[in-house]
Design a protein around this motif. Structure first.
Motif, PDB file in Angstrom:
ATOM      1  N   ALA A 244       9.985 -10.890  20.551  1.00  0.00           N
ATOM      2  CA  ALA A 244       8.598 -10.996  20.774  1.00  0.00           C
ATOM      3  C   ALA A 244       7.751 -10.989  19.491  1.00  0.00           C
ATOM      4  N   LYS A 245       6.619 -11.767  19.488  1.00  0.00           N
ATOM      5  CA  LYS A 245       5.899 -12.017  18.222  1.00  0.00           C
ATOM      6  C   LYS A 245       5.012 -10.781  17.930  1.00  0.00           C
ATOM      7  N   SER A 246       5.103 -10.268  16.553  1.00  0.00           N
ATOM      8  CA  SER A 246       4.508  -9.082  16.066  1.00  0.00           C
ATOM      9  C   SER A 246       2.929  -9.579  15.887  1.00  0.00           C
ATOM     10  N   GLU A 247       2.159  -8.776  16.029  1.00  0.00           N
ATOM     11  CA  GLU A 247       0.765  -8.915  15.749  1.00  0.00           C
ATOM     12  C   GLU A 247       0.405  -8.957  13.981  1.00  0.00           C
ATOM     13  N   VAL A 248      -0.020 -10.045  13.448  1.00  0.00           N
ATOM     14  CA  VAL A 248      -0.288  -9.993  12.133  1.00  0.00           C
ATOM     15  C   VAL A 248      -1.898 -10.811  12.206  1.00  0.00           C
ATOM     16  N   PRO A 249      -2.683 -10.159  11.595  1.00  0.00           N
ATOM     17  CA  PRO A 249      -3.994 -10.451  11.407  1.00  0.00           C
ATOM     18  C   PRO A 249      -4.500 -11.811  10.700  1.00  0.00           C
ATOM     19  N   ALA A 250      -3.575 -12.270   9.744  1.00  0.00           N
ATOM     20  CA  ALA A 250      -3.849 -13.688   8.956  1.00  0.00           C
ATOM     21  C   ALA A 250      -2.364 -14.313   8.735  1.00  0.00           C
ATOM     22  N   ALA A 251      -2.390 -15.423   8.436  1.00  0.00           N
ATOM     23  CA  ALA A 251      -1.380 -16.348   8.308  1.00  0.00           C
ATOM     24  C   ALA A 251      -0.660 -16.148   6.809  1.00  0.00           C
ATOM     25  N   VAL A 252      -0.315 -15.100   6.352  1.00  0.00           N
ATOM     26  CA  VAL A 252       0.314 -14.616   5.332  1.00  0.00           C
ATOM     27  C   VAL A 252       1.782 -14.834   5.209  1.00  0.00           C
ATOM     28  N   SER A 253       2.274 -15.681   4.559  1.00  0.00           N
ATOM     29  CA  SER A 253       3.785 -15.800   4.405  1.00  0.00           C
ATOM     30  C   SER A 253       4.494 -14.625   3.753  1.00  0.00           C
ATOM     31  N   PHE A 254       5.616 -13.889   4.343  1.00  0.00           N
ATOM     32  CA  PHE A 254       6.205 -12.786   3.751  1.00  0.00           C
ATOM     33  C   PHE A 254       7.552 -13.407   3.167  1.00  0.00           C
ATOM     34  N   PHE A 255       8.210 -12.462   2.200  1.00  0.00           N
ATOM     35  CA  PHE A 255       9.394 -12.837   1.594  1.00  0.00           C
ATOM     36  C   PHE A 255      10.406 -11.706   1.499  1.00  0.00           C
ATOM     37  N   GLY A 256       9.739 -10.533   1.260  1.00  0.00           N
ATOM     38  CA  GLY A 256      10.725  -9.349   0.972  1.00  0.00           C
ATOM     39  C   GLY A 256      10.156  -8.237   1.895  1.00  0.00           C
ATOM     40  N   HIS A 257      10.985  -7.082   2.048  1.00  0.00           N
ATOM     41  CA  HIS A 257      10.701  -5.875   2.890  1.00  0.00           C
ATOM     42  C   HIS A 257      11.295  -4.451   2.250  1.00  0.00           C
ATOM     43  N   ALA A 258      10.837  -3.451   2.603  1.00  0.00           N
ATOM     44  CA  ALA A 258      11.204  -2.099   2.402  1.00  0.00           C
ATOM     45  C   ALA A 258      10.974  -1.208   3.739  1.00  0.00           C
ATOM     46  N   GLN A 259      11.620  -0.218   3.943  1.00  0.00           N
ATOM     47  CA  GLN A 259      11.281   0.913   5.133  1.00  0.00           C
ATOM     48  C   GLN A 259      11.287   2.038   4.353  1.00  0.00           C
ATOM     49  N   GLU A 260      10.002   2.798   4.615  1.00  0.00           N
ATOM     50  CA  GLU A 260       9.983   3.873   4.101  1.00  0.00           C
ATOM     51  C   GLU A 260      10.702   4.979   4.936  1.00  0.00           C
ATOM     52  N   GLN A 261      10.706   6.371   4.446  1.00  0.00           N
ATOM     53  CA  GLN A 261      11.406   7.470   5.027  1.00  0.00           C
ATOM     54  C   GLN A 261      10.799   7.781   6.566  1.00  0.00           C
ATOM     55  N   ASP A 262       9.507   7.610   6.595  1.00  0.00           N
ATOM     56  CA  ASP A 262       8.909   7.968   7.803  1.00  0.00           C
ATOM     57  C   ASP A 262       8.988   6.692   8.765  1.00  0.00           C
ATOM     58  N   GLY A 263       9.685   5.548   8.310  1.00  0.00           N
ATOM     59  CA  GLY A 263       9.693   4.560   9.259  1.00  0.00           C
ATOM     60  C   GLY A 263       8.804   3.388   8.926  1.00  0.00           C
ATOM     61  N   THR A 264       7.898   3.667   8.421  1.00  0.00           N
ATOM     62  CA  THR A 264       6.811   2.641   7.822  1.00  0.00           C
ATOM     63  C   THR A 264       7.571   1.336   7.095  1.00  0.00           C
ATOM     64  N   ILE A 265       7.401   0.269   7.814  1.00  0.00           N
ATOM     65  CA  ILE A 265       7.917  -1.126   7.457  1.00  0.00           C
ATOM     66  C   ILE A 265       6.741  -1.705   6.411  1.00  0.00           C
ATOM     67  N   VAL A 266       7.150  -2.131   5.297  1.00  0.00           N
ATOM     68  CA  VAL A 266       6.281  -2.701   4.278  1.00  0.00           C
ATOM     69  C   VAL A 266       6.939  -4.113   4.028  1.00  0.00           C
ATOM     70  N   LEU A 267       6.241  -5.169   4.317  1.00  0.00           N
ATOM     71  CA  LEU A 267       6.370  -6.580   3.885  1.00  0.00           C
ATOM     72  C   LEU A 267       5.611  -7.164   2.715  1.00  0.00           C
TER      73      LEU A 267
END
Length: 333
Positions: A244-267
Motif C-alpha cells: 500500500a502506498k504511504s501518505e507523503v505530503p511532498a515529492a521528496v526522494s528518501f535515501f536512509g532511515h532509522a527507527q526510534e525506540q518508540d517505533g517512530t520511523i525517520v526517513l
C-alpha cells in the motif's frame, strides 16, 4: 565503466544522494580530530559503540565518543573513489565497504584500518550495497544488475544467481529483518527481490510501482517499508499482505532511515528533509533538518540522539529538537 553515459546514468538513478553530486574536498585536519563539515558522506553506521562514516574520495572516519571527535581510518590503497555502503559481521570487527569502480575494502579491527580486496579500474560497475548473510557469506549488488557473493570472508567473489527480472537494472540496496531470515534487494523500475530463507534463494515480487527504489527496512510487525524517488513510499503491513502506498505530503526522494525506540520511523532525503511516521509507515509528516543538503543516511546513538550523513557533511540528530519543531509538519521541501 561501460561508457561515460552509462556511468552517468548509474550515478543519477541508482542512488541519487551518493552519486549525483561531485565529490567535495574535505576540510583540513583539526589539531585533535577530523572535521566533518562540508565533506560528502554517503553512509553512517553504529557498530557496537563506534560510529563509522564513509563517502567521497574514499574516506572512512570513525568516532568512539558518539561523534564528538572523528579519526581518519587507515586504507592500504588510496583510490579516491566514492564509497557508498558498509556492513559488519556480528563480531563488530570484520566489515566490508563498497563503492565505485567495483571497490571493496575489508576491515578486521572494527573500522580502524582497511585493506583493498577488489578494484576494477576499467569497466568496473559501481557497487551500491553490501551485507553479510547468516551463512557467513557476503553479498554485494550494484549498477547494471551486478551481484556477487563471497564465501571466504570477502577475499574472492563470484557472480550471484538472481531472478531473470533483474536484467540490467540497477540494484540499490540490500535489507534484512531483525532476525536475518528475511531479506529484500530493491532497485530501479520497481524491482523488489525477496528471500525468506536467509538469502539462500531469491524471488521477484509482483510489480506494484515503476520507479526507482533506493532503500528498504523491516517493520516491527514483520512487514516491510520500501522507499525511493519523488516521495514514493510503500508499506507491506504484514508478511504476504498487499503493498500500500504511504501518505507523503511532498515529492521528496528518501535515501536512509532509522527507527526510534518508540517505533517512530525517520526517513532522510533531499533538501535536508526528514520524513517522520508515528503510525508504522502508513503516513509521514515532513520536517527540515539543518541546511539544504541531500541527507543520505542516519544512525541513532542513543534514545534521543544520533547523526545524519549528507553531501554537505555530518550533522547531529536530536529527537528533542525534532519534537520541538513538530509544528512544522507538512513543511514544503
Amino acid at each position: 565503466m561501460k561508457t561515460a553515459v552509462g556511468i552517468g546514468a548509474a550515478a543519477l538513478v541508482a542512488f541519487a544522494s551518493a552519486l549525483a553530486f561531485a565529490p567535495r574536498t574535505p576540510p583540513p585536519l583539526a589539531p585533535s580530530s577530523i572535521g566533518v563539515e562540508g565533506s560528502h558522506f554517503n553512509a553512517i553506521d553504529q557498530v557496537g559503540s563506534r560510529l563509522l562514516t564513509a563517502g567521497a574520495m574514499g574516506e572512512i572516519l570513525y568516532s568512539d565518543d558518539r561523534g564528538a571527535h572523528w579519526a581518519l581510518a587507515k586504507l592500504n590503497q588510496d583510490r579516491q573513489a566514492l564509497l557508498v555502503s558498509m556492513a559488519f559481521a556480528p563480531d563488530n570487527k570484520t566489515g566490508l565497504a563498497v563503492g565505485h569502480e567495483g571497490w571493496i575494502l575489508r576491515t578486521r579491527d572494527g573500522g580502524s584500518s582497511w585493506e583493498e580486496v577488489a578494484f576494477t579500474k576499467e569497466n568496473g560497475e559501481p557497487l551500491m550495497s553490501v551485507a553479510r548473510l547468516p551463512s557467513g557469506d557476503w553479498i554485494t549488488v550494484g549498477a547494471f544488475g551486478k551481484a556477487m557473493v563471497s564465501k571466504d570472508g570477502g577475499q574472492n567473489w563470484q557472480p550471484m544467481t538472481l531472478p531473470a527480472e533483474v536484467e540490467d537494472k540497477h540494484l540499490n540496496r540490500i535489507a534484512s529483518s531483525a532476525d536475518k531470515q528475511h531479506w529484500l534487494i530493491v532497485g530501479e523500475r520497481g524491482l523488489v527481490l525477496k528471500s525468506d530463507d536467509a538469502g539462500a534463494t531469491w524471488q521477484a515480487e509482483p510489480a506494484f510501482y515503476n520507479g526507482s527504489f533506493y532503500n528498504a527496512m523491516a517493520t516491527k510487525d514483520g512487514g516491510w517499508l520500501i522507499y525511493g524517488m519523488r516521495g514514493n513510499v510503500f508499506l507491506q503491513a504484514a508478511p504476504g499482505a498487499p503493498w500500500a502506498k504511504s501518505e507523503v505530503p511532498a515529492a521528496v526522494s528518501f535515501f536512509g532511515h532509522a527507527q526510534e525506540q518508540d517505533g517512530t520511523i525517520v526517513l532522510v532525503g533531499q533538501g535536508s528533509m526528514l520524513g517522520i511516521s508515528k503510525d508504522g509507515g502508513k503516513s509521514f509528516a515532513l520536517q527540515r533538518a539543518q541546511g539544504r543538503a541531500t541527507l543520505t543516511d542516519i544512525a541513532l546513538t542513543g534514545p534521543d540522539s544520533g547523526w545524519i550523513s549528507s553531501d554537505g557533511g555530518l550533522q547531529p540528530f536530536s529527537t528533542r529538537a525534532k519534537a520541538a519543531s513538530a509544528s512544522g509538519q507538512g513543511a514544503n521541501p
